[in-house]
Design a protein around this motif. Structure first.
Motif, PDB file in Angstrom:
ATOM      1  N   SER A 276      43.649   1.265 -11.237  1.00 31.28           N
ATOM      2  CA  SER A 276      44.745   2.135 -11.669  1.00 31.28           C
ATOM      3  C   SER A 276      44.991   2.034 -13.162  1.00 31.28           C
ATOM      4  O   SER A 276      45.302   3.021 -13.829  1.00 31.28           O
ATOM      5  N   MET A 277      44.857   0.827 -13.701  1.00 28.10           N
ATOM      6  CA  MET A 277      45.240   0.594 -15.082  1.00 28.10           C
ATOM      7  C   MET A 277      44.117   0.806 -16.089  1.00 28.10           C
ATOM      8  O   MET A 277      44.370   1.076 -17.251  1.00 28.10           O
ATOM      9  N   LEU A 278      42.873   0.701 -15.651  1.00 23.34           N
ATOM     10  CA  LEU A 278      41.799   0.646 -16.639  1.00 23.34           C
ATOM     11  C   LEU A 278      40.601   1.528 -16.344  1.00 23.34           C
ATOM     12  O   LEU A 278      40.088   2.193 -17.231  1.00 23.34           O
TER      13      LEU A 278
ATOM     14  N   PRO B 179      52.116 -14.487 -26.748  1.00 24.34           N
ATOM     15  CA  PRO B 179      50.935 -13.637 -26.530  1.00 24.34           C
ATOM     16  C   PRO B 179      49.931 -14.251 -25.551  1.00 24.34           C
ATOM     17  O   PRO B 179      49.300 -13.536 -24.767  1.00 24.34           O
ATOM     18  N   THR B 180      49.789 -15.566 -25.592  1.00 18.85           N
ATOM     19  CA  THR B 180      48.877 -16.236 -24.657  1.00 18.85           C
ATOM     20  C   THR B 180      49.392 -16.124 -23.232  1.00 18.85           C
ATOM     21  O   THR B 180      48.614 -15.901 -22.288  1.00 18.85           O
ATOM     22  N   MET B 181      50.696 -16.263 -23.044  1.00 17.48           N
ATOM     23  CA  MET B 181      51.284 -16.135 -21.708  1.00 17.48           C
ATOM     24  C   MET B 181      51.140 -14.704 -21.182  1.00 17.48           C
ATOM     25  O   MET B 181      50.929 -14.487 -19.986  1.00 17.48           O
TER      26      MET B 181
ATOM     27  N   SER C 152      40.504  -6.411 -22.778  1.00 18.11           N
ATOM     28  CA  SER C 152      40.141  -7.658 -23.459  1.00 18.11           C
ATOM     29  C   SER C 152      40.106  -8.820 -22.484  1.00 18.11           C
ATOM     30  O   SER C 152      39.183  -9.643 -22.508  1.00 18.11           O
ATOM     31  N   VAL C 153      41.105  -8.900 -21.602  1.00 18.90           N
ATOM     32  CA  VAL C 153      41.137  -9.992 -20.617  1.00 18.90           C
ATOM     33  C   VAL C 153      39.971  -9.858 -19.645  1.00 18.90           C
ATOM     34  O   VAL C 153      39.316 -10.849 -19.295  1.00 18.90           O
ATOM     35  N   VAL C 154      39.702  -8.639 -19.188  1.00 16.28           N
ATOM     36  CA  VAL C 154      38.593  -8.412 -18.250  1.00 16.28           C
ATOM     37  C   VAL C 154      37.283  -8.896 -18.845  1.00 16.28           C
ATOM     38  O   VAL C 154      36.490  -9.589 -18.187  1.00 16.28           O
ATOM     39  N   LEU C 155      37.036  -8.559 -20.114  1.00 20.92           N
ATOM     40  CA  LEU C 155      35.772  -8.914 -20.764  1.00 20.92           C
ATOM     41  C   LEU C 155      35.677 -10.409 -21.048  1.00 20.92           C
ATOM     42  O   LEU C 155      34.667 -11.053 -20.736  1.00 20.92           O
ATOM     43  N   GLU C 156      36.723 -10.975 -21.628  1.00 21.93           N
ATOM     44  CA  GLU C 156      36.659 -12.372 -22.039  1.00 21.93           C
ATOM     45  C   GLU C 156      36.673 -13.328 -20.851  1.00 21.93           C
ATOM     46  O   GLU C 156      36.090 -14.417 -20.925  1.00 21.93           O
ATOM     47  N   ALA C 157      37.331 -12.931 -19.762  1.00 21.75           N
ATOM     48  CA  ALA C 157      37.376 -13.785 -18.574  1.00 21.75           C
ATOM     49  C   ALA C 157      36.237 -13.467 -17.610  1.00 21.75           C
ATOM     50  O   ALA C 157      36.121 -14.107 -16.557  1.00 21.75           O
TER      51      ALA C 157
ATOM     52  N   GLU D  95      44.585  -4.362 -24.089  1.00 25.50           N
ATOM     53  CA  GLU D  95      44.861  -5.765 -23.768  1.00 25.50           C
ATOM     54  C   GLU D  95      44.277  -6.135 -22.411  1.00 25.50           C
ATOM     55  O   GLU D  95      43.731  -7.229 -22.233  1.00 25.50           O
ATOM     56  N   ILE D  96      44.381  -5.224 -21.462  1.00 21.06           N
ATOM     57  CA  ILE D  96      43.786  -5.484 -20.143  1.00 21.06           C
ATOM     58  C   ILE D  96      42.269  -5.562 -20.260  1.00 21.06           C
ATOM     59  O   ILE D  96      41.629  -6.469 -19.708  1.00 21.06           O
TER      60      ILE D  96
END
Length: 303
Positions: free
Chosen positions: A188-190, A166-168, A116-121, A113-114
């Motif tokens: 740390s997370m990714l 899920p959006t939030m 995905s956010v990194v790539l899409e944003a 999930e992290i």
């Protein structure tokens, strides 16, 4: 648009008022949103060992101490703790009372999930070559806290929550990535999951915690030498692969025993132990009490 009058303190005060309406006294409360739960403790605790699941947990009130390996960290209101793996830790609530309980909000997530956010944003945080432990404490931003507030209010409406929550959750991850500790959060997370192969090794141990596995097997899964495996595995988890497996086994055995209907011998064999004596010895070393006494003590606390 954030009002000029908004502060971390004002938002946390509102959250405390709203959370007081949920019908639980202490412990963990699962909301109608599957990934969102609330935590409350009304008195300080002793040091307890456990597994920190992949999650973000924001402290709203009170103080806690976290022990990761040989490192001890104290944190409180306005801080968050985050983990990207199942992280063996010890923790202790330091400041809590009936009048001002230790209070926190927690969401679970995955490294995917992290990513995905990194790539899409198209987020490009500063990358580090050095591996970090799989859990850390950071400072929460006002924008993140406001999303948590909206999410918590949304939990009372199951139908709307199913669509909007899920959006939030993605917004929370996004704001953590671009916030004050975004670089540390990312690394740390990714980052170690993407670059070191250690993620495959950790997942293999987790998936086979109840089986006999060797360090050589784990190293091959991660496509690295045994010496490199030990270095990287300990850098992320603070434990060797076999120590990590042992912690997973003992935590699962404790969960099984708390569920009832199974005696100590069966629980020990279910999690992979072949020697009951060894199981009892290692259980007491980790949790401070023999299995039956430990389970009795936990149950007594809950009554």
């Amino acid at each position: 648009m954030i009002s000029n009058s908004e502060t971390l303190e004002s938002v946390m005060s509102r959250l405390l008022d709203f959370m007081s309406q949920f019908s639980f006294f202490h412990g963990t409360f699962q909301t109608n949103i599957p990934f969102l739960s609330l935590l409350r403790e009304v008195k300080p605790s002793v040091v307890e060992s456990g597994i920190l699941d992949p999650s973000i947990c924001i402290v709203i009130q009170g103080n806690k101490k976290l022990i990761i390996g040989e490192k001890s960290i104290e944190y409180g209101a306005g801080n968050y703790i985050s983990s990207s793996i199942d992280m063996p830790i010890s923790g202790q609530v330091l400041k809590a009372s009936l009048e001002a309980p230790y209070t926190a909000i927690r969401i679970i997530f995955t490294s995917e999930e992290i990513a995905s956010v990194v790539l899409e944003a198209n987020i490009k945080p500063r990358q580090e070559n050095q591996l970090r432990e799989g859990a850390f404490v950071g400072n929460i931003g006002l924008e993140v806290l406001l999303v948590f507030e909206r999410l918590l209010h949304l939990s009372s409406d199951s139908q709307t929550a199913a669509f909007l929550a899920p959006t939030m959750k993605r917004e929370i991850i996004y704001r953590l990535l671009i916030g004050e500790d975004g670089g540390v959060f990312y690394n740390s997370m990714l980052l170690h999951h993407e670059t070191s192969g250690i993620s495959k090794a950790i997942h293999h141990v987790k998936a086979n915690f109840d089986r006999s596995i060797t360090v050589d097997q784990i190293a091959r899964i991660g496509n690295m030498s045994t010496s490199t495996l030990h270095h990287k595995f300990k850098a992320v988890t603070t434990l060797t692969p076999i120590q990590y497996q042992k912690q997973l086994r003992l935590q699962e055995a404790r969960r099984i025993l708390l569920g009832g209907g199974v005696d100590v011998t069966i629980a020990a064999f279910q999690v992979g132990y072949e020697s009951l004596t060894q199981f009892n010895r290692e259980y007491k070393r980790l949790f401070g009490l023999p299995p039956l006494k430990d389970i009795q003590t936990i149950r007594a606390k809950k009554t």
